[in-house]
Design a protein around this motif. Structure first.
Motif, PDB file in Angstrom:
ATOM      1  N   GLY A 216      27.422   3.531  49.588  1.00 52.69           N
ATOM      2  CA  GLY A 216      27.102   4.732  50.363  1.00 52.69           C
ATOM      3  C   GLY A 216      28.244   5.726  50.376  1.00 52.69           C
ATOM      4  N   GLU A 217      29.467   5.228  50.548  1.00 55.27           N
ATOM      5  CA  GLU A 217      30.639   6.118  50.542  1.00 55.27           C
ATOM      6  C   GLU A 217      30.827   6.778  49.181  1.00 55.27           C
ATOM      7  N   LEU A 218      30.624   6.000  48.112  1.00 50.54           N
ATOM      8  CA  LEU A 218      30.773   6.553  46.758  1.00 50.54           C
ATOM      9  C   LEU A 218      29.699   7.595  46.462  1.00 50.54           C
ATOM     10  N   MET A 219      28.477   7.350  46.931  1.00 49.72           N
ATOM     11  CA  MET A 219      27.392   8.316  46.748  1.00 49.72           C
ATOM     12  C   MET A 219      27.716   9.640  47.434  1.00 49.72           C
ATOM     13  N   THR A 220      28.256   9.549  48.643  1.00 52.30           N
ATOM     14  CA  THR A 220      28.592  10.759  49.382  1.00 52.30           C
ATOM     15  C   THR A 220      29.745  11.502  48.715  1.00 52.30           C
ATOM     16  N   ALA A 221      30.808  10.766  48.382  1.00 50.99           N
ATOM     17  CA  ALA A 221      31.976  11.397  47.757  1.00 50.99           C
ATOM     18  C   ALA A 221      31.650  11.967  46.382  1.00 50.99           C
ATOM     19  N   GLY A 222      30.723  11.308  45.676  1.00 49.54           N
ATOM     20  CA  GLY A 222      30.368  11.764  44.334  1.00 49.54           C
ATOM     21  C   GLY A 222      29.365  12.898  44.296  1.00 49.54           C
ATOM     22  N   GLY A 223      28.908  13.356  45.456  1.00 50.08           N
ATOM     23  CA  GLY A 223      27.995  14.491  45.513  1.00 50.08           C
ATOM     24  C   GLY A 223      26.533  14.134  45.352  1.00 50.08           C
ATOM     25  N   LEU A 224      26.212  12.834  45.267  1.00 47.33           N
ATOM     26  CA  LEU A 224      24.818  12.446  45.060  1.00 47.33           C
ATOM     27  C   LEU A 224      23.970  12.683  46.311  1.00 47.33           C
ATOM     28  N   SER A 225      24.582  12.600  47.487  1.00 51.94           N
ATOM     29  CA  SER A 225      23.817  12.878  48.708  1.00 51.94           C
ATOM     30  C   SER A 225      23.390  14.341  48.757  1.00 51.94           C
ATOM     31  N   GLN A 226      24.245  15.243  48.264  1.00 53.69           N
ATOM     32  CA  GLN A 226      23.875  16.664  48.203  1.00 53.69           C
ATOM     33  C   GLN A 226      22.725  16.876  47.224  1.00 53.69           C
ATOM     34  N   ARG A 227      22.741  16.143  46.131  1.00 57.88           N
ATOM     35  CA  ARG A 227      21.645  16.241  45.156  1.00 57.88           C
ATOM     36  C   ARG A 227      20.320  15.798  45.793  1.00 57.88           C
ATOM     37  N   LEU A 228      20.364  14.724  46.583  1.00 57.94           N
ATOM     38  CA  LEU A 228      19.153  14.245  47.245  1.00 57.94           C
ATOM     39  C   LEU A 228      18.628  15.277  48.238  1.00 57.94           C
ATOM     40  N   VAL A 229      19.536  15.934  48.954  1.00 57.44           N
ATOM     41  CA  VAL A 229      19.140  16.988  49.893  1.00 57.44           C
ATOM     42  C   VAL A 229      18.463  18.126  49.141  1.00 57.44           C
ATOM     43  N   ASN A 230      18.996  18.489  47.983  1.00 53.82           N
ATOM     44  CA  ASN A 230      18.401  19.576  47.193  1.00 53.82           C
ATOM     45  C   ASN A 230      16.990  19.223  46.731  1.00 53.82           C
ATOM     46  N   VAL A 231      16.790  17.968  46.321  1.00 51.33           N
ATOM     47  CA  VAL A 231      15.465  17.535  45.892  1.00 51.33           C
ATOM     48  C   VAL A 231      14.483  17.587  47.062  1.00 51.33           C
ATOM     49  N   ALA A 232      14.911  17.052  48.215  1.00 53.67           N
ATOM     50  CA  ALA A 232      14.045  17.076  49.394  1.00 53.67           C
ATOM     51  C   ALA A 232      13.735  18.505  49.815  1.00 53.67           C
ATOM     52  N   SER A 233      14.714  19.391  49.666  1.00 54.63           N
ATOM     53  CA  SER A 233      14.540  20.778  50.102  1.00 54.63           C
ATOM     54  C   SER A 233      13.448  21.498  49.318  1.00 54.63           C
ATOM     55  N   VAL A 234      13.434  21.335  48.015  1.00 54.42           N
ATOM     56  CA  VAL A 234      12.432  22.049  47.214  1.00 54.42           C
ATOM     57  C   VAL A 234      11.023  21.494  47.455  1.00 54.42           C
ATOM     58  N   LEU A 235      10.945  20.293  48.009  1.00 50.23           N
ATOM     59  CA  LEU A 235       9.632  19.703  48.265  1.00 50.23           C
ATOM     60  C   LEU A 235       9.008  20.171  49.578  1.00 50.23           C
ATOM     61  N   VAL A 236       9.810  20.282  50.650  1.00 51.60           N
ATOM     62  CA  VAL A 236       9.214  20.509  51.972  1.00 51.60           C
ATOM     63  C   VAL A 236       9.825  21.652  52.785  1.00 51.60           C
ATOM     64  N   ARG A 237      10.795  22.390  52.242  1.00 54.53           N
ATOM     65  CA  ARG A 237      11.488  23.375  53.075  1.00 54.53           C
ATOM     66  C   ARG A 237      10.585  24.510  53.563  1.00 54.53           C
ATOM     67  N   HIS A 238       9.489  24.783  52.836  1.00 51.92           N
ATOM     68  CA  HIS A 238       8.617  25.908  53.188  1.00 51.92           C
ATOM     69  C   HIS A 238       7.619  25.564  54.290  1.00 51.92           C
ATOM     70  N   ARG A 239       7.558  24.320  54.698  1.00 47.43           N
ATOM     71  CA  ARG A 239       6.647  23.914  55.765  1.00 47.43           C
ATOM     72  C   ARG A 239       7.186  24.364  57.123  1.00 47.43           C
ATOM     73  N   THR A 240       6.305  24.356  58.120  1.00 48.91           N
ATOM     74  CA  THR A 240       6.769  24.578  59.496  1.00 48.91           C
ATOM     75  C   THR A 240       7.673  23.407  59.878  1.00 48.91           C
ATOM     76  N   GLY A 241       8.909  23.712  60.249  1.00 48.99           N
ATOM     77  CA  GLY A 241       9.887  22.649  60.490  1.00 48.99           C
ATOM     78  C   GLY A 241      10.467  22.108  59.207  1.00 48.99           C
ATOM     79  N   GLY A 242      10.412  22.915  58.152  1.00 48.14           N
ATOM     80  CA  GLY A 242      10.764  22.457  56.811  1.00 48.14           C
ATOM     81  C   GLY A 242      12.165  21.891  56.669  1.00 48.14           C
TER      82      GLY A 242
END
Length: 424
Positions: free
Chosen positions: A67-93
């Motif tokens: 988990g620490e390596l994923m965060t430090a390596g920027g993979l958590s930001q990549r996951l946020v970006n993927v989730a964002s393009v899927l649901v950000r336009h919804r109410t409460g996106g």
């Protein structure tokens, strides 16, 4: 009641009430019992070694490090970006992005605090900037962290599987439906909150943005498939999967994302070691505690007493859930599992509860405890990220707690809900 029993129960409770750390309190009580009962002091040393030598427990520091390596390596930001393009336009996106990103990250880290930290650090400030109440933003990140112990691979299931001597692979599967149900409930909470407070929507992602997000996030998305697929494909054990997850995160962070440098590795490792040391210390000293409880037959006697007082299985499970929830609000969840494990299993056996179903119930309870006021681990992570007081986050988190309790009810009284994916 013998002096040993008094020390093991009231003595331990008194030390905890005075704020003594759990591992120290357990160790001190065990030492006192050894002195009072004139047992060889080497017993504690033997149990410390025995309690921490299980091969399955090696998965805990490895998943923490992953988990620490994923965060430090920027993979958590990549996951946020993927989730964002899927649901950000919804109410409460944007709040929904937190839940979806946590759902994916949970399949990598196995830890509630790690999930809250990785996702919350990015999205709590972003939600507050977009117009969400900051306390709600922190509370939804804390609640989403609860998915960490439920979505496989899970540190909590590794611990329970070791204590209860049950298949960790089957326990992993039993957490999927409760985890997905909690995620769905949290999405509803996000929608209702945004609708009520008229939080503005974000623009819908274009197909080009979605392609780019998935292309840049492919390495992060591949990790859960490697880990979970390898476990259920019979390629490696959960402990070996944790090691592979670490190696994968390190290689991607160093050679693909190029955000991790060799000088960064000691600091990343130290963060994982600090968290793992707390968990391992509690498990190690609890081994001696558990042996003494077994010698005093506390677990068997309590199970017999409960069976004599409560004849209905559903009432016994309700009593256990209430007691577990109250304990989890004021006590470390891992300590509860380790200390009360033999007693809980004796009760489950007495009432004929399927051990895998019972494990799902216990870990769902543990997961809720991670977010429940006043001492849930994830609450403190949310406080650190948001800068808010415990009281503010606690007031905002109760709708999410109610969602989790409803899922706990389903898990407890509808066995097939958690056993749906478990192959016999």
């Amino acid at each position: 009641m013998s002096a040993t029993t008094l020390l093991l129960t009231l003595g331990f409770a008194a030390l905890v009430c005075f704020g003594v750390p759990f591992a120290v309190a357990i160790g001190a009580v065990v030492m006192l019992v050894l002195v009072v009962a004139d047992i060889e002091p080497a017993f504690l040393a033997q149990q410390l070694i025995a309690g921490s030598q299980s091969f399955s427990l090696l998965a805990i520091p490895l998943f923490m490090l992953a988990g620490e390596l994923m965060t430090a390596g920027g993979l958590s930001q990549r996951l946020v970006n993927v989730a964002s393009v899927l649901v950000r336009h919804r109410t409460g996106g944007l709040a929904m992005v937190t839940v979806v990103a946590a759902l994916i990250f949970a399949a990598i880290s196995g830890s509630a605090p790690a999930t809250t930290a990785a996702i919350g650090a990015i999205l709590i400030p972003a939600m507050a900037k977009q117009g969400y109440d900051k306390a709600f933003a922190a509370s939804i990140a804390v609640s989403a962290g609860v998915l960490g112990p439920l979505i496989p691979p899970s540190i909590a299931f590794v611990i329970w599987g070791t204590i209860a001597e049950q298949s960790i692979g089957k326990l992993f599967l039993s957490g999927i439906m409760p985890g997905l149900a909690i995620a769905l409930g949290l999405l509803v909470v996000c929608y209702v909150h945004a609708k009520r407070h008229r939080v503005p929507k974000q623009p819908k992602a274009t197909w080009q943005e979605r392609r780019e997000a998935f292309a840049s996030g492919k390495w992060a998305l591949l990790s859960p498939f490697i880990v979970i697929g390898g476990i259920y494909g019979g390629i490696f054990t959960p402990t070996e999967a944790a090691g592979i997850s670490c190696a994968y995160a390190l290689l991607i962070g160093m050679f693909v994302e190029r955000r991790i440098k060799l000088p960064d590795i000691p600091a990343i490792t130290l963060r994982a070691v600090r968290t793992s040391a707390i968990v391992t210390a509690i498990i190690a000293v609890s081994a001696g505690f558990g042996v003494l409880i077994a010698q005093e037959q506390l677990a068997t006697n309590f199970a017999s007493w409960l069976a004599s007082q409560i004849s209905e299985k559903w009432m016994a499970l309700a009593a256990l859930n209430i007691a577990f929830f109250l304990l989890a609000a004021v006590m470390d969840e891992i300590a509860i599992m380790v200390i009360l494990g033999p007693m809980l299993m004796a009760i489950a056996t007495k009432f004929g509860v399927d051990p895998i179903h019972f494990g799902a119930m216990i870990v769902t309870n543990v997961a809720i405890g991670m977010a429940a006021p006043p001492i849930g681990y994830c609450l403190f992570v949310g406080m650190a990220i948001s800068g808010l007081s415990l009281a503010r986050i606690a007031r905002a988190i109760w709708p999410q707690i109610l969602v989790m309790l409803f899922v706990l009810f389903l898990t407890t009284y509808v066995p097939q809900f958690s056993l749906l994916l478990v192959s016999r």
